[in-house]
Design an enzyme around this catalytic site. Structure first.
Site, mmCIF file in Angstrom:
data_model
loop_
_atom_site.group_PDB
_atom_site.id
_atom_site.type_symbol
_atom_site.label_atom_id
_atom_site.label_comp_id
_atom_site.label_asym_id
_atom_site.label_seq_id
_atom_site.Cartn_x
_atom_site.Cartn_y
_atom_site.Cartn_z
ATOM 1 N N ASP A 1 -8.669 6.707 9.029
ATOM 2 C CA ASP A 1 -9.691 5.729 8.632
ATOM 3 C C ASP A 1 -9.796 4.648 9.706
ATOM 4 O O ASP A 1 -10.674 3.795 9.642
ATOM 5 C CB ASP A 1 -9.282 5.098 7.290
ATOM 6 N N HIS B 1 -13.089 3.007 8.768
ATOM 7 C CA HIS B 1 -12.395 1.824 8.252
ATOM 8 C C HIS B 1 -12.986 1.381 6.902
ATOM 9 O O HIS B 1 -13.378 0.231 6.730
ATOM 10 C CB HIS B 1 -12.445 0.680 9.265
ATOM 11 N N GLN B 2 -13.014 2.318 5.969
ATOM 12 C CA GLN B 2 -13.590 2.026 4.653
ATOM 13 C C GLN B 2 -12.555 2.060 3.537
ATOM 14 O O GLN B 2 -12.904 1.918 2.352
ATOM 15 C CB GLN B 2 -14.702 3.041 4.324
ATOM 16 N N ARG C 1 -3.622 1.058 10.969
ATOM 17 C CA ARG C 1 -4.272 0.483 12.151
ATOM 18 C C ARG C 1 -4.290 1.537 13.249
ATOM 19 O O ARG C 1 -3.294 2.232 13.473
ATOM 20 C CB ARG C 1 -3.517 -0.757 12.657
ATOM 21 N N ILE D 1 0.835 -1.204 0.000
ATOM 22 C CA ILE D 1 0.000 0.000 0.000
ATOM 23 C C ILE D 1 0.875 1.262 0.000
ATOM 24 O O ILE D 1 0.641 2.201 -0.777
ATOM 25 C CB ILE D 1 -0.966 -0.003 1.201
ATOM 26 N N GLU E 1 -11.588 1.493 17.889
ATOM 27 C CA GLU E 1 -12.675 1.368 16.909
ATOM 28 C C GLU E 1 -13.530 0.118 17.103
ATOM 29 O O GLU E 1 -14.692 0.084 16.672
ATOM 30 C CB GLU E 1 -12.123 1.408 15.472
ATOM 31 N N PHE F 1 -10.453 0.041 2.439
ATOM 32 C CA PHE F 1 -10.377 -1.177 1.605
ATOM 33 C C PHE F 1 -11.608 -1.353 0.710
ATOM 34 O O PHE F 1 -11.618 -2.201 -0.169
ATOM 35 C CB PHE F 1 -10.279 -2.416 2.525
HETATM 36 P P1 NAD Z 1 2.740 -4.866 3.545
HETATM 37 O O1 NAD Z 1 3.122 -6.017 4.409
HETATM 38 O O2 NAD Z 1 2.829 -5.027 2.067
HETATM 39 O O3 NAD Z 1 3.642 -3.600 3.931
HETATM 40 C C1 NAD Z 1 3.954 -3.245 5.248
HETATM 41 C C2 NAD Z 1 5.326 -2.577 5.226
HETATM 42 O O4 NAD Z 1 5.627 -2.170 6.564
HETATM 43 C C3 NAD Z 1 6.449 -3.515 4.771
HETATM 44 O O5 NAD Z 1 7.253 -2.882 3.799
HETATM 45 C C4 NAD Z 1 7.212 -3.786 6.048
HETATM 46 O O6 NAD Z 1 8.605 -4.005 5.816
HETATM 47 C C5 NAD Z 1 6.975 -2.496 6.804
HETATM 48 N N1 NAD Z 1 7.268 -2.624 8.224
HETATM 49 C C6 NAD Z 1 7.261 -3.739 9.001
HETATM 50 N N2 NAD Z 1 7.649 -3.437 10.252
HETATM 51 C C7 NAD Z 1 7.914 -2.113 10.261
HETATM 52 C C8 NAD Z 1 8.374 -1.219 11.253
HETATM 53 N N3 NAD Z 1 8.645 -1.649 12.498
HETATM 54 N N4 NAD Z 1 8.526 0.075 10.911
HETATM 55 C C9 NAD Z 1 8.277 0.502 9.657
HETATM 56 N N5 NAD Z 1 7.850 -0.301 8.672
HETATM 57 C C10 NAD Z 1 7.676 -1.590 8.973
HETATM 58 O O7 NAD Z 1 1.293 -4.455 3.998
HETATM 59 P P2 NAD Z 1 0.235 -3.598 3.167
HETATM 60 O O8 NAD Z 1 -0.623 -4.511 2.346
HETATM 61 O O9 NAD Z 1 0.923 -2.467 2.497
HETATM 62 O O10 NAD Z 1 -0.683 -3.043 4.342
HETATM 63 C C11 NAD Z 1 -0.182 -2.114 5.290
HETATM 64 C C12 NAD Z 1 -1.150 -2.003 6.437
HETATM 65 O O11 NAD Z 1 -2.332 -1.362 5.966
HETATM 66 C C13 NAD Z 1 -1.653 -3.345 6.983
HETATM 67 O O12 NAD Z 1 -0.801 -3.804 8.023
HETATM 68 C C14 NAD Z 1 -3.013 -3.028 7.499
HETATM 69 O O13 NAD Z 1 -2.894 -2.760 8.883
HETATM 70 C C15 NAD Z 1 -3.409 -1.753 6.789
HETATM 71 N N6 NAD Z 1 -4.607 -1.880 5.955
HETATM 72 C C16 NAD Z 1 -5.666 -1.057 6.203
HETATM 73 C C17 NAD Z 1 -6.815 -1.130 5.399
HETATM 74 C C18 NAD Z 1 -7.996 -0.238 5.622
HETATM 75 O O14 NAD Z 1 -9.084 -0.538 5.107
HETATM 76 N N7 NAD Z 1 -7.878 0.864 6.326
HETATM 77 C C19 NAD Z 1 -6.848 -2.054 4.340
HETATM 78 C C20 NAD Z 1 -5.735 -2.872 4.121
HETATM 79 C C21 NAD Z 1 -4.616 -2.789 4.935
#
Ligand code: NAD
Length: 335
Positions: free
Chosen positions: A261, A298-299, A237, A157, A266, A301
């Protein structure tokens, strides 16, 4: 397989039924509106598979009830797994699978939506024009072009988000526990440590997972290092952010804009209609009252593309389990 789908909404039923109908041997999906938690776990008696979302509480007590009643698989219909006690699951012989990627575009694009809304004050402009008030006072924004955007977590993301902001002509600063070359290759992008990211960014956006080491990554100390008037965005999160410190940051003027979001507490009310009730969370209500805060429930996604992908991957995850195949998307405790 008999699957108990907890916390289900009408859109879950629609997309899950569609994905289930595509497979050769459909699963038996039973939808429960209630969330999974210790008190509701007994509803899953006789279901070998339990399907959950971000705010279901898959803690040790819940898992013990599930295991005692024959559950063998937790199928998360999301990427994050911070709500599952993986150690207890492993001890009880319950496997856990997730949907590691569905549409990173959905969340990245919503993040940009929050930035544009806050910057150009679209939330105020919408109401103003509806009241036939066409004045511009109070709606002043700034060009995103040339501003510096700090991206914490440059995974799926974070990378899409960085690409979009690069398209706007922003300078990019990244922070990641595991840096990746693709971020640098975007051009005008470099990895820095957190203090530099905090002190140099006009906009800071969180895209790292919730882990013990990232809990409250935005705290009083971090906020003290930020530029006055910084925009802070969290679509990852809730507990990445210490909400009480952020409220102090808004009151002192360090945080000029907040777009979230996700929210620390929540679980208590997101994904439910509270419009006829009194929300008892004073911190949330105070946050809502600020004119420079935009909150969505939380929308991020929530696109057709993402829901289709979530449903298809979840059905495939369950089918693999049923057929005794290796679980492609298994979540395992790091050993
Ligand atoms: P991802 O695993 O592809 O990317 C996460 C990144 O964070 C990785 O590059 C990882 O190396 C890095 N990371 C790990 N530990 C870390 C640290 N201590 N400090 C800094 N960076 C660190 O995950 P993604 O698919 O990009 O999703 C990211 C987050 O988005 C998910 O964990 C989830 O919580 C959140 N999310 C939210 C929604 C929503 O609807 N709001 C939807 C999908 C995901």
């Amino acid at each position: 397989m008999r699957v108990a789908v907890f916390g289900s909404q009408p859109y879950d039923t629609k997309f899950f039924d569609a994905a289930n109908a595509q497979g050769g041997s459909p699963h038996e999906l039973v939808y429960f509106e209630t969330r999974l938690r210790a008190k509701t776990a007994s509803l899953a008696a006789g279901f070998p598979v339990v399907c959950v979302f971000v705010n279901d509480e898959v803690d040790a007590t819940t898992l013990k009830t599930l295991a005692a009643n024959g559950t063998k698989l937790i199928a998360l219909r999301c990427a994050g797994f911070n709500n599952v006690d993986l150690k207890t699951a492993e001890e009880l012989g319950i496997s856990v699978v997730r949907v590691p990627a569905y549409s990173p575009y959905a969340t990245a694009e919503h993040t940009v939506g929050l930035i544009l809304t806050l910057n150009r004050k679209l939330h105020k402009a919408y109401n103003r024009v509806r009241e036939d008030n066409f004045t511009l006072n109070g709606l002043l924004g700034f060009d995103l072009h040339g501003s510096t955007v700090g991206v914490i977590g440059t995974g799926k993301i974070g990378m899409i988000f960085a690409q979009i902001m690069h398209g706007f002509g922003c300078h990019l600063l990244g922070y990641d526990a595991y840096p990746n070359d693709d971020f640098i290759k975007l051009g005008d992008a470099r990895y820095v440590d957190l203090p530099e990211l905090f002190s140099q960014s006009d906009i800071i956006s969180l895209h790292c997972p919730l882990l013990p080491e990232t809990h409250h990554i935005i705290n009083q100390n971090a906020i003290a290092q930020m530029k006055r008037g910084v925009m802070l965005i969290n679509t990852s999160r809730g507990p990445l952010v210490d909400t009480v410190s952020v409220i102090e940051g808004i009151k002192s003027g360090i945080i000029g804009y907040l777009g979230i979001d996700v929210y620390e507490q929540e679980e208590a009310f997101f994904f439910e209609d509270w419009s006829d009730e009194i929300i008892q969370d004073d911190t949330f209500q105070l946050l809502q009252s600020f004119q420079n805060v935009v909150i969505t429930g939380h929308q991020a996604f929530f696109t057709q593309n993402a829901l289709t992908a979530i449903a298809e991957t979840t059905m495939a995850n369950i089918s693999e389990f049923e057929e005794g195949k290796p679980l492609t998307n298994e979540v395992k405790l790091p050993h």
